[in-house]
Design a protein around this motif. Structure first.
Motif, PDB file in Angstrom:
ATOM      1  N   LEU A   1      11.030   3.076   7.169  1.00 18.12           N
ATOM      2  CA  LEU A   1       9.715   2.763   7.729  1.00 18.12           C
ATOM      3  C   LEU A   1       9.309   1.348   7.362  1.00 18.12           C
ATOM      4  O   LEU A   1       9.475   0.924   6.212  1.00 18.12           O
ATOM      5  N   THR A   2       8.775   0.620   8.331  1.00 20.96           N
ATOM      6  CA  THR A   2       8.080  -0.637   8.075  1.00 20.96           C
ATOM      7  C   THR A   2       6.685  -0.542   8.672  1.00 20.96           C
ATOM      8  O   THR A   2       6.536  -0.217   9.859  1.00 20.96           O
ATOM      9  N   ILE A   3       5.680  -0.806   7.860  1.00 19.44           N
ATOM     10  CA  ILE A   3       4.294  -0.931   8.342  1.00 19.44           C
ATOM     11  C   ILE A   3       3.966  -2.410   8.371  1.00 19.44           C
ATOM     12  O   ILE A   3       3.902  -3.066   7.330  1.00 19.44           O
ATOM     13  N   ALA A   4       3.763  -2.951   9.566  1.00 17.69           N
ATOM     14  CA  ALA A   4       3.529  -4.381   9.755  1.00 17.69           C
ATOM     15  C   ALA A   4       2.047  -4.620  10.024  1.00 17.69           C
ATOM     16  O   ALA A   4       1.611  -4.797  11.168  1.00 17.69           O
ATOM     17  N   GLY A   5       1.254  -4.625   8.953  1.00 19.84           N
ATOM     18  CA  GLY A   5      -0.185  -4.809   9.099  1.00 19.84           C
ATOM     19  C   GLY A   5      -0.589  -6.161   9.621  1.00 19.84           C
ATOM     20  O   GLY A   5      -1.726  -6.335  10.111  1.00 19.84           O
ATOM     21  N   GLU A   6       0.325  -7.138   9.557  1.00 20.37           N
ATOM     22  CA  GLU A   6      -0.004  -8.480  10.059  1.00 20.37           C
ATOM     23  C   GLU A   6      -0.245  -8.509  11.559  1.00 20.37           C
ATOM     24  O   GLU A   6      -0.835  -9.458  12.084  1.00 20.37           O
ATOM     25  N   THR A   7       0.207  -7.487  12.267  1.00 22.48           N
ATOM     26  CA  THR A   7       0.040  -7.460  13.724  1.00 22.48           C
ATOM     27  C   THR A   7      -1.366  -7.055  14.154  1.00 22.48           C
ATOM     28  O   THR A   7      -1.708  -7.176  15.331  1.00 22.48           O
ATOM     29  N   ALA A   8      -2.193  -6.567  13.237  1.00 26.22           N
ATOM     30  CA  ALA A   8      -3.553  -6.153  13.587  1.00 26.22           C
ATOM     31  C   ALA A   8      -4.428  -7.365  13.855  1.00 26.22           C
ATOM     32  O   ALA A   8      -4.336  -8.377  13.157  1.00 26.22           O
ATOM     33  N   PRO A   9      -5.318  -7.281  14.840  1.00 21.85           N
ATOM     34  CA  PRO A   9      -6.288  -8.360  15.026  1.00 21.85           C
ATOM     35  C   PRO A   9      -7.276  -8.377  13.871  1.00 21.85           C
ATOM     36  O   PRO A   9      -7.411  -7.397  13.126  1.00 21.85           O
ATOM     37  N   ALA A  10      -7.977  -9.496  13.690  1.00 19.86           N
ATOM     38  CA  ALA A  10      -9.010  -9.572  12.662  1.00 19.86           C
ATOM     39  C   ALA A  10     -10.022  -8.451  12.886  1.00 19.86           C
ATOM     40  O   ALA A  10     -10.351  -8.141  14.036  1.00 19.86           O
ATOM     41  N   PRO A  11     -10.453  -7.775  11.837  1.00 22.37           N
ATOM     42  CA  PRO A  11     -10.331  -8.123  10.408  1.00 22.37           C
ATOM     43  C   PRO A  11      -9.140  -7.487   9.701  1.00 22.37           C
ATOM     44  O   PRO A  11      -9.167  -7.302   8.486  1.00 22.37           O
ATOM     45  N   GLY A  12      -8.075  -7.135  10.403  1.00 21.64           N
ATOM     46  CA  GLY A  12      -6.947  -6.448   9.802  1.00 21.64           C
ATOM     47  C   GLY A  12      -7.242  -4.973   9.604  1.00 21.64           C
ATOM     48  O   GLY A  12      -8.210  -4.433  10.140  1.00 21.64           O
ATOM     49  N   ILE A  13      -6.392  -4.303   8.843  1.00 20.22           N
ATOM     50  CA  ILE A  13      -6.518  -2.868   8.605  1.00 20.22           C
ATOM     51  C   ILE A  13      -6.955  -2.624   7.167  1.00 20.22           C
ATOM     52  O   ILE A  13      -6.282  -3.046   6.216  1.00 20.22           O
ATOM     53  N   THR A  14      -8.100  -1.947   7.004  1.00 20.39           N
ATOM     54  CA  THR A  14      -8.603  -1.551   5.696  1.00 20.39           C
ATOM     55  C   THR A  14      -8.667  -0.031   5.617  1.00 20.39           C
ATOM     56  O   THR A  14      -9.281   0.613   6.476  1.00 20.39           O
ATOM     57  N   LEU A  15      -8.040   0.539   4.595  1.00 22.28           N
ATOM     58  CA  LEU A  15      -8.112   1.974   4.342  1.00 22.28           C
ATOM     59  C   LEU A  15      -9.148   2.226   3.256  1.00 22.28           C
ATOM     60  O   LEU A  15      -9.138   1.553   2.218  1.00 22.28           O
ATOM     61  N   ILE A  16     -10.063   3.185   3.473  1.00 21.14           N
ATOM     62  CA  ILE A  16     -11.056   3.514   2.466  1.00 21.14           C
ATOM     63  C   ILE A  16     -11.038   5.016   2.189  1.00 21.14           C
ATOM     64  O   ILE A  16     -10.541   5.813   2.975  1.00 21.14           O
ATOM     65  N   ARG A  17     -11.562   5.380   1.033  1.00 21.52           N
ATOM     66  CA  ARG A  17     -11.789   6.761   0.606  1.00 21.52           C
ATOM     67  C   ARG A  17     -10.503   7.585   0.466  1.00 21.52           C
ATOM     68  O   ARG A  17     -10.536   8.792   0.577  1.00 21.52           O
ATOM     69  N   ALA A  18      -9.403   6.937   0.175  1.00 24.49           N
ATOM     70  CA  ALA A  18      -8.123   7.544  -0.213  1.00 24.49           C
ATOM     71  C   ALA A  18      -7.090   6.423  -0.201  1.00 24.49           C
ATOM     72  O   ALA A  18      -7.423   5.252   0.047  1.00 24.49           O
ATOM     73  N   GLY A  19      -5.828   6.786  -0.460  1.00 22.23           N
ATOM     74  CA  GLY A  19      -4.785   5.775  -0.525  1.00 22.23           C
ATOM     75  C   GLY A  19      -3.516   6.220   0.172  1.00 22.23           C
ATOM     76  O   GLY A  19      -3.540   7.024   1.106  1.00 22.23           O
TER      77      GLY A  19
END
Length: 433
Positions: free
Chosen positions: A105-123
């Motif tokens: 698996l590769t998660i390429a978060g750089e491809t998201a438009p601003a403001p990017g991807i933020t995960l909250i309330r867990a990990g």
């Protein structure tokens, strides 16, 4: 004469600068003077994994917690896969951590438009092998629950016998209640049952919550490498406003801590050692961690214990070209406790070269975190705290503005059939991406 390293550059197949390590001898200052001046790439343990490159391209198209098009849905797909994002914003995980148990698996978060991807309330929990995660912001927080209520998420954890060849790169992890990052497995079953060959690189590891919801009470922790975990590289990160474990290598562990910038740590920076009581019922005898600590800079802040060393407790340590600076700018002792000084690194990634500590701070602050080309307000504030000598260890995300509420933005992606790696690299270092 002291053992040093003569390093020769060669090109790697990925196009990064790679380096071959050969043993040699000279005075310590000669080694430092001949280090490269730029952190041009990172080589560590497990980084030769292909991750999901060459597999199916899966697009995340919404910020929902579940269902088709969500990140959770994408992670649960089978087979080799590259996850890209046609959406940017906040994903509220609602206390349900993302579990990765399908390899390659590769998660390429750089491809998201601003403001990017933020995960909250867990990990994120990684239980499998050949995984690369980059350019994500992970901010679990206390979920606004009562103190010592038992809510204790990690930011990103790598755990178990099947978790190996994992690379966490250019992420921003803060507000965890247990650890911001961890590598672990069962304490009493030996090396074959724990995670291994892991690199944590170029990430912001900051503001782990202290007097929050952990059942033990005060528990601000940066990065834990649990007993028996082998070959962990901690390279080019910013540790800021965490009380302890920056990082902590426990019994029977091995790894390197290279070119990290550390600011406003409380009672411990690099911790090494085992807990004797934890081995009383084990078939294994306790054993020192074995660690190379090279080219790191520790800067005291308002939270820092007045005599905070860089490395403390008990371990077999190779140490070179590190700095510790107190609130007055004076140099402080680097090693404390029962430290067995080694003349050469006990382990060392074959293609890794450190930069001189004199050049470290500028390059780390420029390159670290999920979106160094377009940082979110939280990362900007943390970077500014290092530059301005401000900030402190916190007990809740509410002390620093609370959970982010970024707008959701969308952008269609046209993923090429060939040269996908070059296409991914085009997203980095471009303002506004």
């Amino acid at each position: 004469m002291s053992v040093i390293f003569v390093l020769f550059r060669r090109a790697s197949v990925q196009g990064f600068l790679a380096w071959t390590l050969l043993a040699g001898f000279a005075a310590p200052n000669v080694w430092a003077e001949n280090l490269v001046s730029l952190l041009d790439g990172v080589s560590g343990f497990g980084m030769d994994t292909p991750g999901g490159m060459g597999g199916a391209v899966i697009k995340v198209t919404n910020t929902q917690n579940d269902g088709q098009g969500s990140l959770r849905w994408a992670l649960n797909q089978k087979g080799k896969r590259l996850i890209v994002f046609e959406v940017g914003g906040v994903i509220d995980l609602a206390k349900q951590s993302l579990v990765i148990d399908e390899p390659y698996l590769t998660i390429a978060g750089e491809t998201a438009p601003a403001p990017g991807i933020t995960l909250i309330r867990a990990g994120i929990v990684i239980k499998t092998h050949d995984v690369r995660i980059r350019h994500l912001m992970v901010r679990p927080g206390d979920n606004n629950e009562p103190a010592r209520s038992g809510w204790d998420p990690d930011g990103i954890s790598v755990s178990g016998a099947f978790a190996h060849d994992v690379h966490i790169d250019h992420c921003s992890i803060s507000w965890a209640v247990d650890e911001n990052l961890s590598a672990s497995g069962p304490r009493d079953k030996g090396h074959n049952f724990t995670s291994k060959r892991i690199t944590f690189s170029r990430s912001i590891i900051a503001e782990a919550l202290d007097a929050a919801t952990h059942k033990k009470g005060k528990h601000s922790k940066g990065l834990l490498v649990h007993d028996f975990v082998q070959d962990v590289a901690v390279i080019g990160n910013l540790f800021a406003h965490n009380d302890r474990r920056n990082p902590y290598f426990k019994g029977h562990t091995s790894g390197v801590v290279v070119n990290n910038l550390m600011y406003d740590l409380g009672n411990a920076a690099v911790q090494v050692g085992y807990i004797e009581e934890e081995y009383q019922q084990s078939t294994f005898k306790p054993k020192n961690p074995r660690l190379a600590v090279v080219g790191n800079r520790l800067i005291y802040g308002l939270s820092s214990y007045s005599d905070l060393p860089l490395v403390a407790y008990q371990g077999d340590i190779y140490s070179l070209d590190n700095q510790v600076v107190n609130l007055d700018g004076a140099a402080m002792p680097q090693l404390q406790g029962h430290i067995n000084r080694l003349e050469a690194p006990p382990v060392w990634p074959k293609n890794l070269q450190a930069i001189a500590v004199s050049a470290l701070q500028q390059h780390v602050l420029k390159s670290v975190g999920a979106r160094p080309w377009d940082r979110d307000p939280i990362d900007r504030r943390i970077i500014d705290s290092v530059l301005n000598g401000t900030g402190t260890i916190i007990d809740s995300q509410d002390q620093v503005g609370g959970y982010p509420k970024y707008p959701t933005r969308y952008r269609k992606l046209d993923v090429p059939l060939h040269n996908v790696a070059a296409w991914l690299s085009s997203f980095e270092n471009q303002a506004g991406q």
